[in-house]
Design a protein around this motif. Structure first.
Motif, PDB file in Angstrom:
ATOM      1  N   ARG A  18       0.795  -1.283  -0.037  1.00  0.00           N
ATOM      2  CA  ARG A  18      -0.065  -0.116  -0.081  1.00  0.00           C
ATOM      3  C   ARG A  18       0.817   1.313  -0.093  1.00  0.00           C
ATOM      4  NH1 ARG A  18      -3.951   2.919  -1.744  1.00  0.00           N
ATOM      5  NH2 ARG A  18      -4.794   4.258  -0.231  1.00  0.00           N
ATOM      6  N   TYR A  19       1.906   1.249   0.707  1.00  0.00           N
ATOM      7  CA  TYR A  19       3.031   2.272   0.872  1.00  0.00           C
ATOM      8  C   TYR A  19       3.498   2.372  -0.647  1.00  0.00           C
ATOM      9  CZ  TYR A  19       7.024   5.079   1.642  1.00  0.00           C
ATOM     10  OH  TYR A  19       8.127   5.984   1.429  1.00  0.00           O
ATOM     11  N   ASP A  20       3.883   1.455  -1.176  1.00  0.00           N
ATOM     12  CA  ASP A  20       4.354   1.745  -2.450  1.00  0.00           C
ATOM     13  C   ASP A  20       3.285   2.327  -3.497  1.00  0.00           C
ATOM     14  OD1 ASP A  20       7.022   1.001  -1.918  1.00  0.00           O
ATOM     15  OD2 ASP A  20       6.772  -1.320  -2.620  1.00  0.00           O
ATOM     16  N   GLN A  21       2.133   1.779  -3.221  1.00  0.00           N
ATOM     17  CA  GLN A  21       1.129   2.410  -4.174  1.00  0.00           C
ATOM     18  C   GLN A  21       0.710   3.701  -4.108  1.00  0.00           C
ATOM     19  OE1 GLN A  21      -2.826   0.598  -3.331  1.00  0.00           O
ATOM     20  NE2 GLN A  21      -3.824   1.132  -5.177  1.00  0.00           N
ATOM     21  N   ILE A  22       0.796   4.217  -2.771  1.00  0.00           N
ATOM     22  CA  ILE A  22       0.545   5.518  -2.644  1.00  0.00           C
ATOM     23  C   ILE A  22       1.743   6.556  -2.962  1.00  0.00           C
ATOM     24  CG2 ILE A  22       0.573   7.339  -0.617  1.00  0.00           C
ATOM     25  CD1 ILE A  22      -0.901   5.180   1.058  1.00  0.00           C
ATOM     26  N   VAL A  23       2.888   5.978  -2.860  1.00  0.00           N
ATOM     27  CA  VAL A  23       4.372   6.705  -3.514  1.00  0.00           C
ATOM     28  C   VAL A  23       4.099   6.709  -4.984  1.00  0.00           C
ATOM     29  CG1 VAL A  23       6.506   6.396  -3.871  1.00  0.00           C
ATOM     30  CG2 VAL A  23       5.695   6.224  -1.562  1.00  0.00           C
ATOM     31  N   ARG A  24       3.588   5.661  -5.646  1.00  0.00           N
ATOM     32  CA  ARG A  24       3.446   5.871  -7.060  1.00  0.00           C
ATOM     33  C   ARG A  24       2.435   6.739  -7.481  1.00  0.00           C
ATOM     34  NH1 ARG A  24       3.946   0.089  -6.723  1.00  0.00           N
ATOM     35  NH2 ARG A  24       1.668  -0.163  -7.016  1.00  0.00           N
ATOM     36  N   ALA A  25       1.286   6.821  -6.789  1.00  0.00           N
ATOM     37  CA  ALA A  25       0.392   7.806  -7.216  1.00  0.00           C
ATOM     38  C   ALA A  25       0.727   9.213  -7.094  1.00  0.00           C
ATOM     39  CB  ALA A  25      -0.996   7.533  -6.364  1.00  0.00           C
ATOM     40  N   TYR A  26       1.410   9.568  -5.968  1.00  0.00           N
ATOM     41  CA  TYR A  26       2.070  10.765  -5.697  1.00  0.00           C
ATOM     42  C   TYR A  26       2.879  11.272  -6.676  1.00  0.00           C
ATOM     43  CZ  TYR A  26       5.089  14.329  -3.525  1.00  0.00           C
ATOM     44  OH  TYR A  26       5.764  15.583  -3.594  1.00  0.00           O
ATOM     45  N   ARG A  27       3.820  10.444  -7.065  1.00  0.00           N
ATOM     46  CA  ARG A  27       4.798  10.552  -7.943  1.00  0.00           C
ATOM     47  C   ARG A  27       4.602  10.967  -9.473  1.00  0.00           C
ATOM     48  NH1 ARG A  27       9.505   6.486  -5.861  1.00  0.00           N
ATOM     49  NH2 ARG A  27      10.226   7.854  -4.522  1.00  0.00           N
ATOM     50  N   SER A  28       3.297  10.248  -9.506  1.00  0.00           N
ATOM     51  CA  SER A  28       2.384  10.241 -10.891  1.00  0.00           C
ATOM     52  C   SER A  28       1.733  11.671 -11.108  1.00  0.00           C
ATOM     53  CB  SER A  28       1.675   9.152 -11.206  1.00  0.00           C
ATOM     54  OG  SER A  28       0.623   9.111 -10.558  1.00  0.00           O
ATOM     55  N   LEU A  29       1.230  11.989  -9.985  1.00  0.00           N
ATOM     56  CA  LEU A  29       0.531  13.308  -9.778  1.00  0.00           C
ATOM     57  C   LEU A  29       1.588  14.388  -9.893  1.00  0.00           C
ATOM     58  CD1 LEU A  29      -1.901  14.932  -9.173  1.00  0.00           C
ATOM     59  CD2 LEU A  29      -1.392  14.737  -6.743  1.00  0.00           C
ATOM     60  N   ALA A  30       2.790  14.475  -9.090  1.00  0.00           N
ATOM     61  CA  ALA A  30       3.610  15.623  -9.010  1.00  0.00           C
ATOM     62  C   ALA A  30       4.559  15.506 -10.309  1.00  0.00           C
ATOM     63  CB  ALA A  30       4.668  15.022  -8.018  1.00  0.00           C
ATOM     64  N   ASP A  31       4.617  14.553 -11.166  1.00  0.00           N
ATOM     65  CA  ASP A  31       5.011  14.597 -12.319  1.00  0.00           C
ATOM     66  C   ASP A  31       4.151  15.211 -13.539  1.00  0.00           C
ATOM     67  OD1 ASP A  31       7.539  13.840 -11.063  1.00  0.00           O
ATOM     68  OD2 ASP A  31       7.371  11.762 -11.666  1.00  0.00           O
ATOM     69  N   HIS A  32       2.744  15.341 -13.520  1.00  0.00           N
ATOM     70  CA  HIS A  32       2.049  15.635 -14.356  1.00  0.00           C
ATOM     71  C   HIS A  32       2.316  17.032 -14.727  1.00  0.00           C
ATOM     72  CE1 HIS A  32      -1.770  16.664 -16.170  1.00  0.00           C
ATOM     73  NE2 HIS A  32      -1.839  15.355 -16.528  1.00  0.00           N
ATOM     74  N   PRO A  33       2.422  17.410 -16.231  1.00  0.00           N
ATOM     75  CA  PRO A  33       2.863  18.761 -16.684  1.00  0.00           C
ATOM     76  C   PRO A  33       1.780  19.795 -16.117  1.00  0.00           C
ATOM     77  CG  PRO A  33       2.513  16.923 -18.402  1.00  0.00           C
ATOM     78  CD  PRO A  33       2.140  16.319 -17.113  1.00  0.00           C
ATOM     79  N   ALA A  34       0.623  19.579 -16.009  1.00  0.00           N
ATOM     80  CA  ALA A  34      -0.303  20.649 -15.169  1.00  0.00           C
ATOM     81  C   ALA A  34       0.145  20.848 -13.905  1.00  0.00           C
ATOM     82  CB  ALA A  34      -1.767  20.058 -15.504  1.00  0.00           C
ATOM     83  N   VAL A  35       0.631  19.982 -13.065  1.00  0.00           N
ATOM     84  CA  VAL A  35       0.785  20.042 -11.897  1.00  0.00           C
ATOM     85  C   VAL A  35       2.307  20.875 -11.855  1.00  0.00           C
ATOM     86  CG1 VAL A  35       1.592  19.097  -9.561  1.00  0.00           C
ATOM     87  CG2 VAL A  35      -0.267  18.220 -10.918  1.00  0.00           C
ATOM     88  N   GLN A  36       3.338  20.535 -12.750  1.00  0.00           N
ATOM     89  CA  GLN A  36       4.441  21.383 -12.799  1.00  0.00           C
ATOM     90  C   GLN A  36       4.446  22.514 -13.253  1.00  0.00           C
ATOM     91  OE1 GLN A  36       7.593  20.052 -12.126  1.00  0.00           O
ATOM     92  NE2 GLN A  36       6.518  18.135 -11.183  1.00  0.00           N
ATOM     93  N   GLY A  37       3.556  22.699 -14.121  1.00  0.00           N
ATOM     94  CA  GLY A  37       3.088  24.226 -14.560  1.00  0.00           C
ATOM     95  C   GLY A  37       2.725  25.407 -13.367  1.00  0.00           C
ATOM     96  N   ALA A  38       1.711  24.438 -12.682  1.00  0.00           N
ATOM     97  CA  ALA A  38       1.169  25.546 -11.528  1.00  0.00           C
ATOM     98  C   ALA A  38       2.017  25.820 -10.486  1.00  0.00           C
ATOM     99  CB  ALA A  38      -0.058  24.626 -11.027  1.00  0.00           C
ATOM    100  N   ALA A  39       3.033  24.537 -10.238  1.00  0.00           N
ATOM    101  CA  ALA A  39       4.110  24.941  -9.371  1.00  0.00           C
ATOM    102  C   ALA A  39       5.103  26.094  -9.824  1.00  0.00           C
ATOM    103  CB  ALA A  39       4.748  23.571  -9.076  1.00  0.00           C
ATOM    104  N   GLY A  40       5.414  26.092 -10.994  1.00  0.00           N
ATOM    105  CA  GLY A  40       6.069  27.035 -11.524  1.00  0.00           C
ATOM    106  C   GLY A  40       5.716  28.382 -11.294  1.00  0.00           C
ATOM    107  N   ILE A  41       4.295  28.582 -11.667  1.00  0.00           N
ATOM    108  CA  ILE A  41       3.702  29.819 -11.285  1.00  0.00           C
ATOM    109  C   ILE A  41       3.664  30.160  -9.787  1.00  0.00           C
ATOM    110  CG2 ILE A  41       1.264  31.071 -11.596  1.00  0.00           C
ATOM    111  CD1 ILE A  41       0.777  29.267 -14.029  1.00  0.00           C
ATOM    112  N   VAL A  42       3.318  29.265  -8.946  1.00  0.00           N
ATOM    113  CA  VAL A  42       3.437  29.656  -7.534  1.00  0.00           C
ATOM    114  C   VAL A  42       4.692  29.931  -6.993  1.00  0.00           C
ATOM    115  CG1 VAL A  42       3.066  28.597  -5.137  1.00  0.00           C
ATOM    116  CG2 VAL A  42       1.357  28.137  -6.995  1.00  0.00           C
ATOM    117  N   ARG A  43       5.727  29.216  -7.510  1.00  0.00           N
ATOM    118  CA  ARG A  43       7.056  29.822  -7.127  1.00  0.00           C
ATOM    119  C   ARG A  43       7.367  30.914  -7.562  1.00  0.00           C
ATOM    120  NH1 ARG A  43       8.910  24.817  -9.726  1.00  0.00           N
ATOM    121  NH2 ARG A  43       8.362  23.348  -8.386  1.00  0.00           N
TER     122      ARG A  43
END
Length: 76
Positions: free
Chosen positions: A22-47
């Motif tokens: 379950r831990y590995d499943q949660i980590v994979r889900a987090y990483r796929s979300l964090a690596d998504h281009p839309a999330v990366q773009g939003a993070a850049g704007i916030v930074r």
């Protein structure tokens, strides 16, 4: 304080029961979300916005060649 300790204990027990899979499943889900281009773009704007407001991230060379810390004022 007791509520925090109780919450931590319950979280520990549930986490221990869920196990490594379950831990590995949660980590994979987090990483796929964090690596998504839309999330990366939003993070850049916030930074950029935080950098504008706080002064972090900007390189302001001083007379001696060292970067000044924008938070701690220089002592006179």
């Amino acid at each position: 304080m007791k509520g925090i300790l109780l919450g931590a204990a319950v979280g520990y027990v549930l986490g221990a029961r869920a196990g490594r899979q379950r831990y590995d499943q949660i980590v994979r889900a987090y990483r796929s979300l964090a690596d998504h281009p839309a999330v990366q773009g939003a993070a850049g704007i916030v930074r950029a916005k935080v950098g504008e407001k706080t002064g972090f991230g900007r390189h302001q060379p001083s007379s001696n060649g060292h970067r000044r810390d924008p938070v701690i004022p220089r002592a006179n």
